[in-house]
Design a protein around this motif. Structure first.
Motif, PDB file in Angstrom:
ATOM      1  N   PRO A   1       0.818  -1.210   0.000  1.00  0.00           N
ATOM      2  CA  PRO A   1       0.000   0.000   0.000  1.00  0.00           C
ATOM      3  C   PRO A   1       0.854   1.263   0.000  1.00  0.00           C
ATOM      4  O   PRO A   1       2.006   1.251   0.430  1.00  0.00           O
ATOM      5  N   VAL A   2       0.263   2.332  -0.492  1.00  0.00           N
ATOM      6  CA  VAL A   2       0.885   3.657  -0.444  1.00  0.00           C
ATOM      7  C   VAL A   2       0.223   4.424   0.702  1.00  0.00           C
ATOM      8  O   VAL A   2      -1.004   4.534   0.755  1.00  0.00           O
ATOM      9  N   VAL A   3       1.029   4.917   1.615  1.00  0.00           N
ATOM     10  CA  VAL A   3       0.519   5.621   2.792  1.00  0.00           C
ATOM     11  C   VAL A   3       0.898   7.090   2.683  1.00  0.00           C
ATOM     12  O   VAL A   3       2.049   7.429   2.397  1.00  0.00           O
ATOM     13  N   LEU A   4      -0.086   7.972   2.891  1.00  0.00           N
ATOM     14  CA  LEU A   4       0.152   9.412   2.879  1.00  0.00           C
ATOM     15  C   LEU A   4       0.402   9.877   4.306  1.00  0.00           C
ATOM     16  O   LEU A   4      -0.427   9.669   5.190  1.00  0.00           O
ATOM     17  N   HIS A   5       1.548  10.504   4.525  1.00  0.00           N
ATOM     18  CA  HIS A   5       1.924  11.005   5.848  1.00  0.00           C
ATOM     19  C   HIS A   5       1.919  12.528   5.854  1.00  0.00           C
ATOM     20  O   HIS A   5       2.162  13.167   4.825  1.00  0.00           O
ATOM     21  N   PHE A   6       1.705  13.083   7.037  1.00  0.00           N
ATOM     22  CA  PHE A   6       1.692  14.534   7.188  1.00  0.00           C
ATOM     23  C   PHE A   6       3.047  15.030   7.667  1.00  0.00           C
ATOM     24  O   PHE A   6       3.486  14.726   8.773  1.00  0.00           O
ATOM     25  N   ASN A   7       3.730  15.760   6.790  1.00  0.00           N
ATOM     26  CA  ASN A   7       4.908  16.562   7.119  1.00  0.00           C
ATOM     27  C   ASN A   7       6.193  15.787   7.411  1.00  0.00           C
ATOM     28  O   ASN A   7       7.206  16.401   7.733  1.00  0.00           O
ATOM     29  N   SER A   8       6.205  14.466   7.313  1.00  0.00           N
ATOM     30  CA  SER A   8       7.453  13.712   7.454  1.00  0.00           C
ATOM     31  C   SER A   8       7.210  12.265   7.048  1.00  0.00           C
ATOM     32  O   SER A   8       6.062  11.833   6.894  1.00  0.00           O
ATOM     33  N   LEU A   9       8.303  11.519   6.907  1.00  0.00           N
ATOM     34  CA  LEU A   9       8.187  10.101   6.543  1.00  0.00           C
ATOM     35  C   LEU A   9       7.432   9.306   7.594  1.00  0.00           C
ATOM     36  O   LEU A   9       6.779   8.308   7.288  1.00  0.00           O
TER      37      LEU A   9
ATOM     38  N   ARG B   1       6.674  13.460  -2.650  1.00  0.00           N
ATOM     39  CA  ARG B   1       6.298  14.579  -1.795  1.00  0.00           C
ATOM     40  C   ARG B   1       5.524  15.628  -2.577  1.00  0.00           C
ATOM     41  O   ARG B   1       5.733  15.787  -3.782  1.00  0.00           O
ATOM     42  N   ALA B   2       4.657  16.364  -1.897  1.00  0.00           N
ATOM     43  CA  ALA B   2       3.956  17.502  -2.483  1.00  0.00           C
ATOM     44  C   ALA B   2       3.724  18.529  -1.386  1.00  0.00           C
ATOM     45  O   ALA B   2       3.483  18.167  -0.228  1.00  0.00           O
ATOM     46  N   SER B   3       3.820  19.802  -1.739  1.00  0.00           N
ATOM     47  CA  SER B   3       3.683  20.882  -0.756  1.00  0.00           C
ATOM     48  C   SER B   3       2.218  21.179  -0.461  1.00  0.00           C
ATOM     49  O   SER B   3       1.367  21.126  -1.344  1.00  0.00           O
ATOM     50  N   LEU B   4       1.960  21.520   0.794  1.00  0.00           N
ATOM     51  CA  LEU B   4       0.623  21.929   1.228  1.00  0.00           C
ATOM     52  C   LEU B   4       0.771  23.132   2.151  1.00  0.00           C
ATOM     53  O   LEU B   4       1.573  23.109   3.093  1.00  0.00           O
ATOM     54  N   VAL B   5       0.005  24.172   1.880  1.00  0.00           N
ATOM     55  CA  VAL B   5       0.014  25.375   2.707  1.00  0.00           C
ATOM     56  C   VAL B   5      -1.274  25.427   3.521  1.00  0.00           C
ATOM     57  O   VAL B   5      -2.375  25.338   2.968  1.00  0.00           O
ATOM     58  N   ILE B   6      -1.128  25.542   4.833  1.00  0.00           N
ATOM     59  CA  ILE B   6      -2.289  25.780   5.701  1.00  0.00           C
ATOM     60  C   ILE B   6      -2.324  27.282   5.955  1.00  0.00           C
ATOM     61  O   ILE B   6      -1.402  27.832   6.573  1.00  0.00           O
ATOM     62  N   PRO B   7      -3.370  27.957   5.455  1.00  0.00           N
ATOM     63  CA  PRO B   7      -3.387  29.417   5.522  1.00  0.00           C
ATOM     64  C   PRO B   7      -3.743  29.926   6.917  1.00  0.00           C
ATOM     65  O   PRO B   7      -4.240  29.190   7.764  1.00  0.00           O
ATOM     66  N   GLY B   8      -3.473  31.207   7.102  1.00  0.00           N
ATOM     67  CA  GLY B   8      -3.861  31.865   8.344  1.00  0.00           C
ATOM     68  C   GLY B   8      -5.347  32.166   8.350  1.00  0.00           C
ATOM     69  O   GLY B   8      -6.051  31.945   7.360  1.00  0.00           O
ATOM     70  N   PRO B   9      -5.880  32.724   9.451  1.00  0.00           N
ATOM     71  CA  PRO B   9      -7.319  32.995   9.573  1.00  0.00           C
ATOM     72  C   PRO B   9      -7.863  33.896   8.475  1.00  0.00           C
ATOM     73  O   PRO B   9      -8.977  33.712   8.006  1.00  0.00           O
ATOM     74  N   SER B  10      -7.061  34.851   7.990  1.00  0.00           N
ATOM     75  CA  SER B  10      -7.573  35.809   7.006  1.00  0.00           C
ATOM     76  C   SER B  10      -7.788  35.186   5.633  1.00  0.00           C
ATOM     77  O   SER B  10      -8.589  35.661   4.850  1.00  0.00           O
ATOM     78  N   SER B  11      -7.055  34.092   5.337  1.00  0.00           N
ATOM     79  CA  SER B  11      -7.166  33.479   4.007  1.00  0.00           C
ATOM     80  C   SER B  11      -7.583  32.020   4.087  1.00  0.00           C
ATOM     81  O   SER B  11      -7.341  31.248   3.181  1.00  0.00           O
ATOM     82  N   ALA B  12      -8.238  31.645   5.189  1.00  0.00           N
ATOM     83  CA  ALA B  12      -8.558  30.233   5.403  1.00  0.00           C
ATOM     84  C   ALA B  12      -9.492  29.684   4.347  1.00  0.00           C
ATOM     85  O   ALA B  12      -9.462  28.505   4.028  1.00  0.00           O
TER      86      ALA B  12
END
Length: 200
Positions: free
Chosen positions: A69-77, A127-138
């Motif tokens: 299986p391919v497992v997706l992890h958040f922010n590290s291996l 890997r792929a980049s993901l941006v979690i925005p601040g409150p003003s641009s959520a």
């Protein structure tokens, strides 16, 4: 004596040329290798939002045999697992995950595929980049514009390729400089020596 020196210099330059060609060939071979890739439907996602992931060049599932299986992890291996999926016969994947609760900032989604022996499958992780925005641009999700290819080392994908290409270019530059030096030396040998002027 001069002949042996000239042959020695040519031998050194010839060896440098062979080394440069070998390094360029290795860099080209590495560049042509199929590495796993990962793409996100949105490059920006607020906590709780859904993001669809597509990927390619993972180890495919053969007829009657399911690939690991391919497992997706958040922010590290070894980060939290967001989703688990399986490849199709072409080595492609599709999955959806929920963006976890995290502080605004830049994060990475890491896709791992491990063999039965516990080692990474060839060409992974991706890997792929993901941006979690601040409150003003959520609420402003942006389409993903790029994906990050993977390589077997966990520290980055472009490092080894860049190193190999840079090494090959350096070898070619050294080879060219050597040829220029030999040509200049040959021109100096062709200039006749000026006869000394006699003073009566």
């Amino acid at each position: 004596m001069r002949t042996s020196k000239r042959l020695g210099l040519k031998g050194v330059l010839g060896g440098a040329g062979v080394a440069a060609g070998t390094m360029l060939f290795a860099a080209a071979a590495w560049a042509c290798t199929n590495l796993s890739t990962l793409n996100l439907s949105n490059a920006t996602g607020a906590p709780g939002s859904q993001v669809t992931v597509t990927g390619s060049s993972f180890t495919p599932s053969a007829a009657g045999q399911v690939a690991p299986p391919v497992v997706l992890h958040f922010n590290s291996l070894t980060g939290p697992a967001l989703a688990t999926t399986h490849t199709n016969a072409a080595g492609d994947i599709t999955a959806t995950f929920t963006v976890p609760q995290a502080q605004p900032g830049d994060y990475v989604i890491v896709a791992t595929q491990t063999t039965a022996k516990g080692t990474p499958e060839f060409g992974t992780p991706a890997r792929a980049s993901l941006v979690i925005p601040g409150p003003s641009s959520a609420g402003a999700a942006q389409p993903a514009t790029a994906s990050l290819s993977s390589s077997a080392p966990a520290t980055g994908s472009g490092g080894i390729l860049g190193w190999a290409i840079g090494l090959g270019a350096g070898g070619l530059a050294l080879f060219g400089a050597g040829i220029g030096a030999v040509a200049a030396q040959a021109r100096r040998r062709k200039v006749p020596a000026t006869a000394p002027v006699r003073k009566d």
